[in-house]
Design a protein around this motif. Sequence first.
Motif, mmCIF file in Angstrom:
data_model
loop_
_atom_site.group_PDB
_atom_site.id
_atom_site.type_symbol
_atom_site.label_atom_id
_atom_site.label_comp_id
_atom_site.label_asym_id
_atom_site.label_seq_id
_atom_site.Cartn_x
_atom_site.Cartn_y
_atom_site.Cartn_z
ATOM 1 N N THR A 78 0.818 -1.209 0.000
ATOM 2 C CA THR A 78 0.000 0.000 0.000
ATOM 3 C C THR A 78 0.857 1.267 0.000
ATOM 4 N N LYS A 79 2.148 1.109 0.245
ATOM 5 C CA LYS A 79 3.076 2.252 0.202
ATOM 6 C C LYS A 79 3.496 2.577 -1.227
ATOM 7 N N MET A 80 3.133 1.707 -2.161
ATOM 8 C CA MET A 80 3.505 1.893 -3.559
ATOM 9 C C MET A 80 2.497 2.833 -4.234
ATOM 10 N N ALA A 81 3.009 3.819 -4.957
ATOM 11 C CA ALA A 81 2.166 4.686 -5.777
ATOM 12 C C ALA A 81 2.170 4.115 -7.191
ATOM 13 N N VAL A 82 0.994 4.016 -7.774
ATOM 14 C CA VAL A 82 0.862 3.485 -9.126
ATOM 15 C C VAL A 82 0.247 4.564 -10.003
ATOM 16 N N GLN A 83 0.959 4.928 -11.052
ATOM 17 C CA GLN A 83 0.460 5.924 -12.011
ATOM 18 C C GLN A 83 0.233 5.226 -13.345
ATOM 19 N N VAL A 84 -1.002 5.269 -13.824
ATOM 20 C CA VAL A 84 -1.358 4.648 -15.090
ATOM 21 C C VAL A 84 -1.747 5.742 -16.077
ATOM 22 N N THR A 85 -1.171 5.668 -17.256
ATOM 23 C CA THR A 85 -1.538 6.569 -18.346
ATOM 24 C C THR A 85 -2.073 5.724 -19.484
ATOM 25 N N VAL A 86 -3.299 6.018 -19.916
ATOM 26 C CA VAL A 86 -3.882 5.304 -21.042
ATOM 27 C C VAL A 86 -4.079 6.284 -22.194
ATOM 28 N N ASP A 135 -13.484 6.184 -18.055
ATOM 29 C CA ASP A 135 -13.822 6.329 -16.639
ATOM 30 C C ASP A 135 -12.575 5.978 -15.818
ATOM 31 N N CYS A 136 -11.743 6.984 -15.582
ATOM 32 C CA CYS A 136 -10.463 6.773 -14.895
ATOM 33 C C CYS A 136 -10.651 6.307 -13.454
ATOM 34 N N ALA A 137 -11.657 6.812 -12.774
ATOM 35 C CA ALA A 137 -11.903 6.404 -11.384
ATOM 36 C C ALA A 137 -12.243 4.914 -11.321
ATOM 37 N N GLU A 138 -13.038 4.432 -12.245
ATOM 38 C CA GLU A 138 -13.403 3.017 -12.274
ATOM 39 C C GLU A 138 -12.171 2.151 -12.553
ATOM 40 N N LEU A 139 -11.319 2.592 -13.463
ATOM 41 C CA LEU A 139 -10.101 1.840 -13.769
ATOM 42 C C LEU A 139 -9.167 1.789 -12.561
ATOM 43 N N ALA A 140 -9.037 2.888 -11.834
ATOM 44 C CA ALA A 140 -8.155 2.933 -10.664
ATOM 45 C C ALA A 140 -8.616 1.946 -9.592
ATOM 46 N N LYS A 141 -9.929 1.789 -9.441
ATOM 47 C CA LYS A 141 -10.467 0.859 -8.438
ATOM 48 C C LYS A 141 -10.088 -0.590 -8.742
ATOM 49 N N LYS A 142 -9.849 -0.901 -9.989
ATOM 50 C CA LYS A 142 -9.577 -2.282 -10.390
ATOM 51 C C LYS A 142 -8.108 -2.670 -10.270
ATOM 52 N N LEU A 143 -7.242 -1.715 -9.988
ATOM 53 C CA LEU A 143 -5.821 -2.044 -9.867
ATOM 54 C C LEU A 143 -5.586 -2.763 -8.538
ATOM 55 N N PRO A 144 -4.876 -3.890 -8.576
ATOM 56 C CA PRO A 144 -4.817 -4.762 -7.404
ATOM 57 C C PRO A 144 -3.884 -4.320 -6.282
ATOM 58 N N ARG A 145 -2.942 -3.459 -6.560
ATOM 59 C CA ARG A 145 -1.941 -3.094 -5.544
ATOM 60 C C ARG A 145 -1.664 -1.606 -5.562
ATOM 61 N N GLY A 146 -1.254 -1.108 -4.421
ATOM 62 C CA GLY A 146 -0.794 0.266 -4.318
ATOM 63 C C GLY A 146 -1.907 1.299 -4.332
ATOM 64 N N GLN A 147 -1.469 2.551 -4.336
ATOM 65 C CA GLN A 147 -2.368 3.699 -4.400
ATOM 66 C C GLN A 147 -2.381 4.166 -5.848
ATOM 67 N N ALA A 148 -3.447 3.867 -6.552
ATOM 68 C CA ALA A 148 -3.481 4.051 -8.001
ATOM 69 C C ALA A 148 -4.151 5.346 -8.428
ATOM 70 N N LYS A 149 -3.562 5.927 -9.454
ATOM 71 C CA LYS A 149 -4.151 7.071 -10.152
ATOM 72 C C LYS A 149 -4.090 6.744 -11.642
ATOM 73 N N VAL A 150 -5.178 7.037 -12.336
ATOM 74 C CA VAL A 150 -5.256 6.772 -13.768
ATOM 75 C C VAL A 150 -5.591 8.073 -14.482
ATOM 76 N N LYS A 151 -4.881 8.329 -15.568
ATOM 77 C CA LYS A 151 -5.234 9.474 -16.407
ATOM 78 C C LYS A 151 -5.313 9.005 -17.857
ATOM 79 N N ALA A 152 -6.226 9.602 -18.592
ATOM 80 C CA ALA A 152 -6.400 9.294 -20.011
ATOM 81 C C ALA A 152 -5.890 10.469 -20.833
ATOM 82 N N ALA A 191 -1.415 1.505 -22.798
ATOM 83 C CA ALA A 191 -1.300 1.870 -21.387
ATOM 84 C C ALA A 191 0.146 1.765 -20.922
ATOM 85 N N ALA A 192 0.513 2.670 -20.040
ATOM 86 C CA ALA A 192 1.787 2.594 -19.323
ATOM 87 C C ALA A 192 1.448 2.558 -17.839
ATOM 88 N N VAL A 193 1.956 1.545 -17.149
ATOM 89 C CA VAL A 193 1.726 1.392 -15.717
ATOM 90 C C VAL A 193 3.070 1.586 -15.026
#
Length: 115
Positions: free
Chosen positions: A47-55, A64-81, A102-104
């Motif tokens: 949970t200390k890991m920050a995850v940044q996803v760019t699609v 729907d970036c918020a919905e995609l962030a909820k589906k990431l299994p680990r860390g604190q995720a943020k998604v931007k399109a 996508a880049a994770v």
Amino acid sequence: MQRFIIEMGSGNDQYGQDYTKAAARAIEDAIRHSSIPMFDTLGLDHTKMAVQVTVGVQEPDKVDCAELAKKLPRGQAKVKAVQGGLNVTNPDSGNVIVIASAAVEAFLDPKILPK
């Protein structure tokens, strides 16, 4: 924060023109190829890991970036399109295939790593 992993993936939606579905498949493709054993090996809390996803898709506002962030299994995720990806139209049927990339990226604070 120090980036320690970056994975790339691609995904598509062939019939529904659903940008979120194509983006979800691109993210899944990227993380499906990853295993990060250091959390167990070093006793780190994921949970200390920050995850940044760019699609990248042709119509980023339809993701729907918020919905995609909820589906990431680990860390604190943020998604931007962002603008990217590809739309391919079948000239015979008019069907549009939505292709996303996508880049994770995963980051940790170096202070939490054992010396």
